[in-house]
Design a protein around this motif. Sequence first.
Motif, PDB file in Angstrom:
ATOM      1  N   GLU A  20       0.813  -1.209   0.000  1.00  0.00           N
ATOM      2  CA  GLU A  20       0.000   0.000   0.000  1.00  0.00           C
ATOM      3  C   GLU A  20       0.853   1.269   0.000  1.00  0.00           C
ATOM      4  O   GLU A  20       0.482   2.284  -0.589  1.00  0.00           O
ATOM      5  N   ALA A  21       2.008   1.207   0.647  1.00  0.00           N
ATOM      6  CA  ALA A  21       2.860   2.389   0.764  1.00  0.00           C
ATOM      7  C   ALA A  21       3.453   2.822  -0.570  1.00  0.00           C
ATOM      8  O   ALA A  21       3.766   3.998  -0.763  1.00  0.00           O
ATOM      9  N   THR A  22       3.630   1.885  -1.485  1.00  0.00           N
ATOM     10  CA  THR A  22       4.296   2.201  -2.749  1.00  0.00           C
ATOM     11  C   THR A  22       3.391   2.077  -3.972  1.00  0.00           C
ATOM     12  O   THR A  22       3.826   2.376  -5.085  1.00  0.00           O
ATOM     13  N   ARG A  23       2.148   1.664  -3.781  1.00  0.00           N
ATOM     14  CA  ARG A  23       1.284   1.329  -4.914  1.00  0.00           C
ATOM     15  C   ARG A  23       1.112   2.485  -5.896  1.00  0.00           C
ATOM     16  O   ARG A  23       1.255   2.304  -7.114  1.00  0.00           O
ATOM     17  N   ALA A  24       0.771   3.675  -5.421  1.00  0.00           N
ATOM     18  CA  ALA A  24       0.442   4.777  -6.325  1.00  0.00           C
ATOM     19  C   ALA A  24       1.608   5.148  -7.234  1.00  0.00           C
ATOM     20  O   ALA A  24       1.411   5.523  -8.399  1.00  0.00           O
ATOM     21  N   LEU A  25       2.826   5.044  -6.701  1.00  0.00           N
ATOM     22  CA  LEU A  25       4.001   5.423  -7.482  1.00  0.00           C
ATOM     23  C   LEU A  25       4.750   4.210  -8.029  1.00  0.00           C
ATOM     24  O   LEU A  25       5.886   4.329  -8.483  1.00  0.00           O
ATOM     25  N   SER A  26       4.106   3.054  -8.006  1.00  0.00           N
ATOM     26  CA  SER A  26       4.707   1.875  -8.614  1.00  0.00           C
ATOM     27  C   SER A  26       4.208   1.752 -10.051  1.00  0.00           C
ATOM     28  O   SER A  26       3.215   2.363 -10.438  1.00  0.00           O
ATOM     29  N   VAL A  27       4.922   0.958 -10.828  1.00  0.00           N
ATOM     30  CA  VAL A  27       4.526   0.665 -12.203  1.00  0.00           C
ATOM     31  C   VAL A  27       4.578  -0.845 -12.382  1.00  0.00           C
ATOM     32  O   VAL A  27       5.535  -1.497 -11.939  1.00  0.00           O
ATOM     33  N   ALA A  28       3.566  -1.412 -13.005  1.00  0.00           N
ATOM     34  CA  ALA A  28       3.565  -2.845 -13.267  1.00  0.00           C
ATOM     35  C   ALA A  28       4.675  -3.188 -14.267  1.00  0.00           C
ATOM     36  O   ALA A  28       4.952  -2.401 -15.180  1.00  0.00           O
ATOM     37  N   PRO A  29       5.318  -4.333 -14.114  1.00  0.00           N
ATOM     38  CA  PRO A  29       6.382  -4.720 -15.057  1.00  0.00           C
ATOM     39  C   PRO A  29       5.925  -4.694 -16.509  1.00  0.00           C
ATOM     40  O   PRO A  29       6.680  -4.277 -17.401  1.00  0.00           O
ATOM     41  N   GLU A  30       4.681  -5.123 -16.767  1.00  0.00           N
ATOM     42  CA  GLU A  30       4.175  -5.124 -18.139  1.00  0.00           C
ATOM     43  C   GLU A  30       4.066  -3.699 -18.680  1.00  0.00           C
ATOM     44  O   GLU A  30       4.360  -3.451 -19.858  1.00  0.00           O
ATOM     45  N   ALA A  31       3.639  -2.763 -17.821  1.00  0.00           N
ATOM     46  CA  ALA A  31       3.530  -1.371 -18.245  1.00  0.00           C
ATOM     47  C   ALA A  31       4.913  -0.782 -18.514  1.00  0.00           C
ATOM     48  O   ALA A  31       5.112  -0.044 -19.490  1.00  0.00           O
ATOM     49  N   PHE A  32       5.875  -1.103 -17.651  1.00  0.00           N
ATOM     50  CA  PHE A  32       7.232  -0.602 -17.861  1.00  0.00           C
ATOM     51  C   PHE A  32       7.801  -1.125 -19.182  1.00  0.00           C
ATOM     52  O   PHE A  32       8.415  -0.369 -19.944  1.00  0.00           O
ATOM     53  N   THR A  33       7.581  -2.391 -19.467  1.00  0.00           N
ATOM     54  CA  THR A  33       8.045  -2.977 -20.722  1.00  0.00           C
ATOM     55  C   THR A  33       7.439  -2.245 -21.918  1.00  0.00           C
ATOM     56  O   THR A  33       8.134  -1.913 -22.887  1.00  0.00           O
ATOM     57  N   GLU A  34       6.138  -1.964 -21.835  1.00  0.00           N
ATOM     58  CA  GLU A  34       5.460  -1.250 -22.916  1.00  0.00           C
ATOM     59  C   GLU A  34       5.992   0.172 -23.054  1.00  0.00           C
ATOM     60  O   GLU A  34       6.186   0.668 -24.174  1.00  0.00           O
ATOM     61  N   GLN A  35       6.240   0.830 -21.931  1.00  0.00           N
ATOM     62  CA  GLN A  35       6.723   2.208 -21.980  1.00  0.00           C
ATOM     63  C   GLN A  35       8.119   2.301 -22.588  1.00  0.00           C
ATOM     64  O   GLN A  35       8.418   3.226 -23.354  1.00  0.00           O
ATOM     65  N   MET A  36       8.985   1.349 -22.283  1.00  0.00           N
ATOM     66  CA  MET A  36      10.321   1.361 -22.878  1.00  0.00           C
ATOM     67  C   MET A  36      10.236   1.085 -24.382  1.00  0.00           C
ATOM     68  O   MET A  36      10.991   1.677 -25.172  1.00  0.00           O
ATOM     69  N   ALA A  37       9.298   0.221 -24.788  1.00  0.00           N
ATOM     70  CA  ALA A  37       9.089  -0.011 -26.216  1.00  0.00           C
ATOM     71  C   ALA A  37       8.579   1.256 -26.894  1.00  0.00           C
ATOM     72  O   ALA A  37       8.968   1.564 -28.035  1.00  0.00           O
ATOM     73  N   GLN A  38       7.723   2.015 -26.199  1.00  0.00           N
ATOM     74  CA  GLN A  38       7.254   3.286 -26.745  1.00  0.00           C
ATOM     75  C   GLN A  38       8.406   4.252 -26.958  1.00  0.00           C
ATOM     76  O   GLN A  38       8.475   4.936 -27.991  1.00  0.00           O
ATOM     77  N   LEU A  39       9.310   4.337 -25.996  1.00  0.00           N
ATOM     78  CA  LEU A  39      10.466   5.222 -26.149  1.00  0.00           C
ATOM     79  C   LEU A  39      11.274   4.840 -27.385  1.00  0.00           C
ATOM     80  O   LEU A  39      11.721   5.705 -28.148  1.00  0.00           O
ATOM     81  N   ALA A  40      11.473   3.535 -27.578  1.00  0.00           N
ATOM     82  CA  ALA A  40      12.209   3.073 -28.747  1.00  0.00           C
ATOM     83  C   ALA A  40      11.460   3.425 -30.032  1.00  0.00           C
ATOM     84  O   ALA A  40      12.068   3.907 -31.005  1.00  0.00           O
ATOM     85  N   ASP A  41      10.145   3.223 -30.047  1.00  0.00           N
ATOM     86  CA  ASP A  41       9.346   3.521 -31.240  1.00  0.00           C
ATOM     87  C   ASP A  41       9.346   5.015 -31.557  1.00  0.00           C
ATOM     88  O   ASP A  41       9.253   5.404 -32.729  1.00  0.00           O
ATOM     89  N   LEU A  42       9.429   5.843 -30.518  1.00  0.00           N
ATOM     90  CA  LEU A  42       9.446   7.295 -30.697  1.00  0.00           C
ATOM     91  C   LEU A  42      10.833   7.813 -31.069  1.00  0.00           C
ATOM     92  O   LEU A  42      11.010   9.018 -31.264  1.00  0.00           O
ATOM     93  N   GLY A  43      11.801   6.918 -31.144  1.00  0.00           N
ATOM     94  CA  GLY A  43      13.157   7.325 -31.511  1.00  0.00           C
ATOM     95  C   GLY A  43      13.888   8.078 -30.427  1.00  0.00           C
ATOM     96  O   GLY A  43      14.816   8.849 -30.705  1.00  0.00           O
TER      97      GLY A  43
END
Length: 266
Positions: A20-43
């Motif tokens: 509960e202490a870290t939930r709001a500022l945590s990111v799911a591993p699947e979301a992090f994976t998608e976000q890094m792929a977005q960075l790559a796609d955005l160049g």
Amino acid sequence: MSGQAVPILMYHSVATAPNEATRALSVAPEAFTEQMAQLADLGRTPVTTAELARCWRRGDALPERPVLITFDDGYEGVHRHALPVLAKHGFVSTLFVSTGWLRGAHDTGGGLDTMLDWDQVRDLAGGGVEIGGHSHTHPQLDQLDDDTLRFELLRCKEIVTDELGAAPVSFAYPYGYSSRRVRRTVRETGYRQSLAVGNGLARPGQGPYALQRVTVRRNTGAEEFERLVQGRAIARNFARDRALTKGYAVVRRARQVRRKAIGSRV
């Protein structure tokens, strides 16, 4: 261009089942994976905090479409979940550690969830992650007296240096809180640059000790993430955060004035 605005992404925990202490500022591993792929796609080309500040200090050119990936505190999921994804893309990043929260000889017991140990921190450093300071026990630095403030900064630097064999040159303010006194002391204790929060793009005019970041949360979706990276609609996304920050700043200043008044009567 060396003077362009740059998005600095602020992560904390990367976890499947955060507490509960870290939930709001945590990111799911699947979301992090998608976000890094977005960075790559955005160049986008990730750079470290030290690299960004060095380029701006010297007027050197940054790579095209730079971005910073930063992690605060030192949660174990950064090693378990984030490092393999970063390595897959060849992305560098910066991890700001609160040394008294990490597992091992220096642990003060304040960590909010499962924290990294020093072997994992060394593994991260070997994998292209810059290790920066985030204080020793993660206090609100602007509420500390001068001696305690200096201890928090120097103890963190000392431990990182002893454990990794190199002194940290970058710092991030716990909770994002700083003041002119805190920023001056960070500089005096040997850190070359420091990150706040602010939820805006980083620009050279902010100065090397007050660079702004944007917060990535558990509920940050793909479209919002792209807007953050591209610097679009940031003010609207974080309007509530800024209002709360301004209100709390008034409370914090009142506390400081009250403490000084009490101190002068002692």
